[in-house]
Design an enzyme around this catalytic site. Structure first.
Site, PDB file in Angstrom:
ATOM      1  N   CYS A   2       0.851  -1.185   0.000  1.00 13.52           N
ATOM      2  CA  CYS A   2       0.000   0.000   0.000  1.00 13.52           C
ATOM      3  C   CYS A   2       0.890   1.240   0.000  1.00 13.52           C
ATOM      4  CB  CYS A   2      -0.947   0.098   1.182  1.00 13.52           C
ATOM      5  SG  CYS A   2      -2.162  -1.229   1.244  1.00 13.52           S
ATOM      6  N   ARG A  28       3.950  -0.467  -4.782  1.00 11.47           N
ATOM      7  CA  ARG A  28       3.616  -0.932  -3.435  1.00 11.47           C
ATOM      8  C   ARG A  28       2.237  -1.596  -3.364  1.00 11.47           C
ATOM      9  NH1 ARG A  28       6.901   1.345   0.411  1.00 11.47           N
ATOM     10  NH2 ARG A  28       5.368   0.840   2.010  1.00 11.47           N
ATOM     11  N   TRP A  74      -2.903  -2.619  -1.742  1.00 14.36           N
ATOM     12  CA  TRP A  74      -2.646  -4.059  -1.890  1.00 14.36           C
ATOM     13  C   TRP A  74      -3.544  -4.705  -0.864  1.00 14.36           C
ATOM     14  CZ3 TRP A  74      -0.761  -8.019   1.270  1.00 14.36           C
ATOM     15  CH2 TRP A  74      -0.343  -9.180   0.598  1.00 14.36           C
ATOM     16  N   ASN A 100      -1.906   2.209   5.718  1.00  9.82           N
ATOM     17  CA  ASN A 100      -1.071   1.108   5.257  1.00  9.82           C
ATOM     18  C   ASN A 100      -0.797   0.221   6.464  1.00  9.82           C
ATOM     19  OD1 ASN A 100       0.847  -0.550   4.118  1.00  9.82           O
ATOM     20  ND2 ASN A 100       2.452   1.025   4.055  1.00  9.82           N
ATOM     21  N   GLY A 101      -0.877  -1.106   6.291  1.00 13.00           N
ATOM     22  CA  GLY A 101      -0.597  -2.005   7.409  1.00 13.00           C
ATOM     23  C   GLY A 101      -1.856  -2.751   7.818  1.00 13.00           C
ATOM     24  N   GLU A 470      16.646 -18.467  -6.934  1.00 14.47           N
ATOM     25  CA  GLU A 470      16.283 -17.118  -7.348  1.00 14.47           C
ATOM     26  C   GLU A 470      15.804 -17.109  -8.800  1.00 14.47           C
ATOM     27  OE1 GLU A 470      15.553 -14.484  -6.037  1.00 14.47           O
ATOM     28  OE2 GLU A 470      15.750 -12.989  -7.624  1.00 14.47           O
ATOM     29  N   LYS A 474      12.125 -15.712  -9.857  1.00 12.37           N
ATOM     30  CA  LYS A 474      11.916 -14.656 -10.842  1.00 12.37           C
ATOM     31  C   LYS A 474      10.989 -15.138 -11.945  1.00 12.37           C
ATOM     32  CE  LYS A 474      13.051 -12.194  -9.204  1.00 12.37           C
ATOM     33  NZ  LYS A 474      13.439 -11.436  -8.064  1.00 12.37           N
ATOM     34  N   GLU A 477       7.327 -15.472 -10.659  1.00  9.66           N
ATOM     35  CA  GLU A 477       6.585 -14.258 -10.271  1.00  9.66           C
ATOM     36  C   GLU A 477       6.233 -13.379 -11.454  1.00  9.66           C
ATOM     37  OE1 GLU A 477       8.468 -11.413  -7.490  1.00  9.66           O
ATOM     38  OE2 GLU A 477      10.366 -12.206  -8.160  1.00  9.66           O
ATOM     39  N   HIS A 493      15.905 -37.111  -5.953  1.00  8.49           N
ATOM     40  CA  HIS A 493      15.181 -37.535  -4.745  1.00  8.49           C
ATOM     41  C   HIS A 493      13.696 -37.173  -4.817  1.00  8.49           C
ATOM     42  CE1 HIS A 493      18.884 -38.766  -2.882  1.00  8.49           C
ATOM     43  NE2 HIS A 493      19.424 -37.587  -3.178  1.00  8.49           N
ATOM     44  N   LYS A 591       5.655  -4.638  -3.716  1.00 12.54           N
ATOM     45  CA  LYS A 591       7.092  -4.629  -3.477  1.00 12.54           C
ATOM     46  C   LYS A 591       7.477  -4.684  -1.999  1.00 12.54           C
ATOM     47  CE  LYS A 591      11.361  -3.289  -5.349  1.00 12.54           C
ATOM     48  NZ  LYS A 591      11.612  -4.645  -5.874  1.00 12.54           N
TER      49      LYS A 591
HETATM   50  C1  F6R Z   1      10.958 -11.038  -5.335  1.00 14.86           C
HETATM   51  C2  F6R Z   1      10.969 -10.029  -4.284  1.00 14.86           C
HETATM   52  C3  F6R Z   1      10.568 -10.448  -2.919  1.00 14.86           C
HETATM   53  C4  F6R Z   1      11.385  -9.681  -1.865  1.00 14.86           C
HETATM   54  C5  F6R Z   1      10.861  -9.999  -0.459  1.00 14.86           C
HETATM   55  C6  F6R Z   1      11.691  -9.327   0.602  1.00 14.86           C
HETATM   56  O1  F6R Z   1      11.382 -10.514  -6.552  1.00 14.86           O
HETATM   57  O2  F6R Z   1      11.254  -8.892  -4.520  1.00 14.86           O
HETATM   58  O3  F6R Z   1      10.684 -11.830  -2.744  1.00 14.86           O
HETATM   59  O4  F6R Z   1      12.724 -10.051  -1.990  1.00 14.86           O
HETATM   60  O5  F6R Z   1       9.537  -9.577  -0.353  1.00 14.86           O
HETATM   61  O6  F6R Z   1      11.696  -7.950   0.446  1.00 14.86           O
HETATM   62  P1  F6R Z   1      12.820  -7.042   1.106  1.00 14.86           P
HETATM   63  O7  F6R Z   1      14.096  -7.379   0.440  1.00 14.86           O
HETATM   64  O8  F6R Z   1      12.373  -5.639   0.832  1.00 14.86           O
HETATM   65  O9  F6R Z   1      12.851  -7.381   2.555  1.00 14.86           O
END
Ligand code: F6R
Length: 596
Positions: A2, A28, A74, A100-101, A470, A474, A477, A493, A591
């Site tokens: 948010c 956000r 969000w 927010n929250g 990772e 990527k 997502e 396994h 994010k």
């Molecule tokens: C994936 C991504 C998330 C963040 C996770 C932690 O591309 O961006 O998995 O890595 O939400 O966020 P931070 O690093 O801000 O604590």
């Protein structure tokens, strides 16, 4: 998670400023958006969908409006809809609130209000706030006191802002959710994050937990929990507004992938003493060699933590990485001899912050490895090492992952007495090598060839195992396709049952990460007809065993995985692009995840 924006000024451009701010905060949350314009009455516009839907709904000429608040959501309580979009108001429309929250005691507050005859129009936890403020006003309190008294009743984590009809004052408060104030010539700004107003000012005040702020066009007053006025420190943000724009790229993610050489140069700047083969991290000067290290992080940052933990263990420091959401101080050995490193791009992730707070409570030494100056992690940890990647707007983390890996490689080197000189040299070469990968990659052609795959798998070992995780994160997502990453040895396994001719496998075959063993796993994969794409610094050694090669330059074995990851970022980007996905704002995500 948010985004909040507020503006109060002497000109009449509040609506434009609020919409610009919401566009800058859309990473956000982007399932609905709204604004409240503080005129003689409060004019509220809100729409389900992205900020563009709101822009289409607001009047072209809103008249003279010099103050207002806005929000991009969000969803937590209630699905995305016009009704659940913020701002929310009291029944008479005298006060508008964005938040927010999560308000953990909202159900009790709502039941109480309903029992007193209040009618609610949304499913949100937020809506209790304006209703409670309304009651305080009716009880004769002034606006500031009413706002304060209501915020005092909220439990949970929140950043909240309110405006009232016929007034250009914005009231704001924070508790475990970020809020930053921008000081401008024509007026003052309030936001969840700096990109919302960086176009207008680089002078900022980060509100601390428990603080309240009152913004008028020419004054900002900050008060502490006891109501005493505090003298906040004003910081200058060292960004160019262009850093937060797309600079001609189709997507922020593509721009941020291509910014990695610069991001890594920034991360390394003044931190390598190459002639002495040392890393100089003054941030760690006061940290004694710990008995043990815990890394806590989520998502992509957790993958960086896994990578960092391997480096630290190699240096002989017992190190474990934890998913922050699973970290409980009472069940792990955390004490004053422990260094707990929180790896977090935003510095605001609720799970990571809770883990760090528990570590602080256990008297551990805490270190934030973060990208965000002034973030909660930066302020609450004993030490902070900034990764200096610059603003990352694409929801999928890219340049910040590489910067975290490099920062952790430096932390590991700085904490030991006998650093590896070859690693220090290799670090300084990384930015040019990343550029070479970007210039020469043919990941796009491969992505085109395999865009119809049923699923994608990623395998790696040792230093490349976190990169395999990772790569898969990527891919899933931003493409919404099934993707999994495995330590290569684990495939047989169980996961091998999923491997078919329609599941391409990206195999990370870099020198120093037990390449020969992974090649054995590649044979098992090929025996099941799956195409194998090697990401490698030794193409001559592997090309006869695989279907395709994505080459990276040779670096130190501990750093080559950083280069290999760039190829995986590009592969995911191009698959998602072919599929026409919402690359910068993938469905269901946001994010900065400020709820546990
Ligand atoms: C994936 C991504 C998330 C963040 C996770 C932690 O591309 O961006 O998995 O890595 O939400 O966020 P931070 O690093 O801000 O604590």
């Amino acid at each position: 998670m948010c985004g909040i924006i507020g503006y109060t000024g002497t000109d009449d451009s509040a609506l434009d400023i609020l919409l610009t701010g919401l566009n800058g905060l859309e990473y956000r949350g982007y399932d609905s958006a709204g604004v409240a314009l503080a005129n003689d009455s409060l004019d509220i516009y809100k729409r389900e969908g992205e900020v563009s839907a709101l822009e289409a709904a607001v009047p072209e000429a809103p008249g003279s409006v010099s103050a207002g608040i806005g929000h991009t959501r969000w969803s937590t309580h209630g699905p995305p809809s016009d009704e659940n979009a913020h701002p929310h108001t009291d029944e008479d429309g005298r006060v508008a609130v964005v938040h927010n929250g999560i308000i953990e005691n909202y159900q009790a507050l709502r039941d109480e209000l309903v029992a007193r005859g209040h009618e609610f129009t949304s499913d949100t936890d937020t809506e209790v706030i304006p209703h409670l403020i309304e009651e305080q006003l009716e009880a004769g309190e002034n606006r500031q006191t009413a706002f304060r008294q209501v915020v005092d009743r909220l439990e949970g984590s929140y950043a909240v802002a309110a405006v009232f009809e016929g007034s250009d004052v914005i009231y704001a408060a924070r508790h475990e959710s970020p809020l930053v104030i921008g000081l401008g010539d024509e007026g003052n700004y309030l936001a969840s994050d700096v990109p919302a107003f960086i176009e207008y000012t680089d002078q900022v005040i980060y509100l601390e937990d428990g603080e309240f702020a009152t913004l008028t066009p020419d004054e900002v007053v900050v008060r502490d929990e006891a109501g005493e006025i505090v003298e906040p420190s004003i910081e200058e943000i060292a960004w160019d507004p262009e850093d937060a724009g797309k600079s001609g790229y189709d997507h922020y993610m593509k721009k941020e992938i291509h910014e990695q050489p610069r991001a890594i140069r920034n991360c390394l700047r003044n931190r390598l003493a190459e002639f002495e083969d040392r890393v100089v991290l003054e941030e760690l000067d006061d940290i004694e060699r710990p008995a043990r290290i815990h890394l806590v992080a989520c998502g992509t940052s957790y993958h960086a933590a896994l990578y960092g933990a391997q480096l630290l263990r190699e240096h002989g420091i017992p190190t474990q990485s934890f998913l922050a959401s699973e970290y409980r101080a009472e069940s792990v050995a955390v004490d004053a001899e422990t260094l707990v490193i929180g790896v977090t791009q935003s510095g605001e992730t609720a799970d990571t912050m809770r883990a760090l707070r528990e570590a602080n409570g256990a008297e551990a030494t805490t270190l934030a490895v973060t990208n965000t100056v002034g973030s909660s992690a930066a302020r609450e940890c004993d030490h902070v090492c900034y990764v200096r990647a610059g603003p990352e707007i694409g929801v999928a983390a890219t340049k910040t992952f590489a910067s975290q890996q490099v920062a952790l490689a430096m932390v590991a080197t700085a904490l030991v007495d006998d650093p590896d000189p070859a690693l220090v040299d290799a670090l300084s070469e990384l930015p040019d090598q990343i550029q070479q990968v970007l210039d020469e990659s043919h990941a796009r052609a491969l992505a085109d060839a395999y865009v119809d795959a049923d699923a994608y798998f990623f395998v790696g070992r040792e230093y490349t195992a976190p990169v395999a995780l990772e790569g898969a994160l990527k891919m899933k997502e931003i493409t919404y396709k099934h993707a999994e990453g495995f330590a290569a040895g684990e495939l047989k396994h169980g996961p091998l049952a999923l491997v078919t001719a329609d599941t391409p496998v990206f195999a990370l075959l870099t020198e120093g990460s037990r390449l020969e063993k992974t090649l054995g796993n590649v044979k098992e994969i090929q025996a099941r007809d799956a195409p194998v794409i090697a990401v490698t610094d030794v193409p001559a050694e592997v090309e006869r065993y695989v279907d395709h090669v994505l080459e990276v330059p040779s670096s130190h074995p501990k750093l080559t995985p950083i280069l290999a990851n760039i190829q995986l970022q590009l592969a995911s980007y191009w698959v998602a692009n072919q599929l026409n996905r919402s690359i910068d704002k993938p469905r269901n995500l946001a994010k900065s995840v400020t709820v546990e």
